[in-house]
Motif scaffolding. Structure first.
Motif, mmCIF file in Angstrom:
data_model
loop_
_atom_site.group_PDB
_atom_site.id
_atom_site.type_symbol
_atom_site.label_atom_id
_atom_site.label_comp_id
_atom_site.label_asym_id
_atom_site.label_seq_id
_atom_site.Cartn_x
_atom_site.Cartn_y
_atom_site.Cartn_z
ATOM 1 N N GLY A 26 0.819 -1.216 0.000
ATOM 2 C CA GLY A 26 0.000 0.000 0.000
ATOM 3 C C GLY A 26 0.845 1.254 0.000
ATOM 4 O O GLY A 26 0.546 2.223 -0.712
ATOM 5 N N GLU A 29 2.263 1.694 -3.420
ATOM 6 C CA GLU A 29 1.240 2.164 -4.350
ATOM 7 C C GLU A 29 0.946 3.642 -4.160
ATOM 8 O O GLU A 29 0.752 4.376 -5.130
ATOM 9 N N MET A 30 0.916 4.093 -2.914
ATOM 10 C CA MET A 30 0.570 5.487 -2.627
ATOM 11 C C MET A 30 1.707 6.454 -2.905
ATOM 12 O O MET A 30 1.477 7.576 -3.345
ATOM 13 N N ASP A 31 2.943 6.017 -2.620
ATOM 14 C CA ASP A 31 4.090 6.910 -2.824
ATOM 15 C C ASP A 31 5.309 6.088 -3.221
ATOM 16 O O ASP A 31 6.208 5.846 -2.413
#
Length: 128
Positions: A26, A29-31
């Motif tokens: 996660g 995916e976000m950064d």
């Protein structure tokens, strides 16, 4: 950059080598840029040559097995890696013993509070 090249070589290498924790998916995916930079920094001790591979694996075992981390998949992965490079089971056991010392802080904090609360409980009972 070609279609097959990734701009995240450290993350890709960790995933390919089994060193990637799926809990980081996660975050990646976000950064992905930040995650790549963080993992590059985190891999520096492995790549610097300052510490031997044996010492690095033993430290990783201690961190992953400690009461403040308790990460079984990492502990298993680092024990396997340590055994693969010749670390003895006795050396690993000693590290695990040392890692348990971190747990004594629970008693250092909890026992004085228990003593205080027991005294307060007795005072409340006596007043009642």
């Amino acid at each position: 950059m070609s279609e097959n090249e990734s701009s995240y070589p450290v993350v890709d290498a960790m995933k390919a080598g089994g060193g990637w924790n799926s809990l980081w998916d996660g975050l990646h995916e976000m950064d992905p840029e930040w995650t790549e930079l963080y993992m590059k920094m985190a891999m520096q001790p492995y790549q610097s040559g300052v510490l031997s591979p044996k010492v690095i694996q033993l430290l990783c075992i201690a961190v992953d097995a400690s009461a403040t981390h308790m990460y079984a998949p990492g502990t298993r992965r680092h024990i396997q890696a340590a055994l693969d490079i010749g670390v003895t089971p006795e050396e690993i056991l000693e590290v695990l013993k040392l890692a348990t010392v971190v747990g004594i802080h629970s008693c250092n904090i909890g026992v004085p509070i228990l003593v205080e609360e027991m005294a307060a409980h007795k005072e409340r009972q006596a007043a009642a």
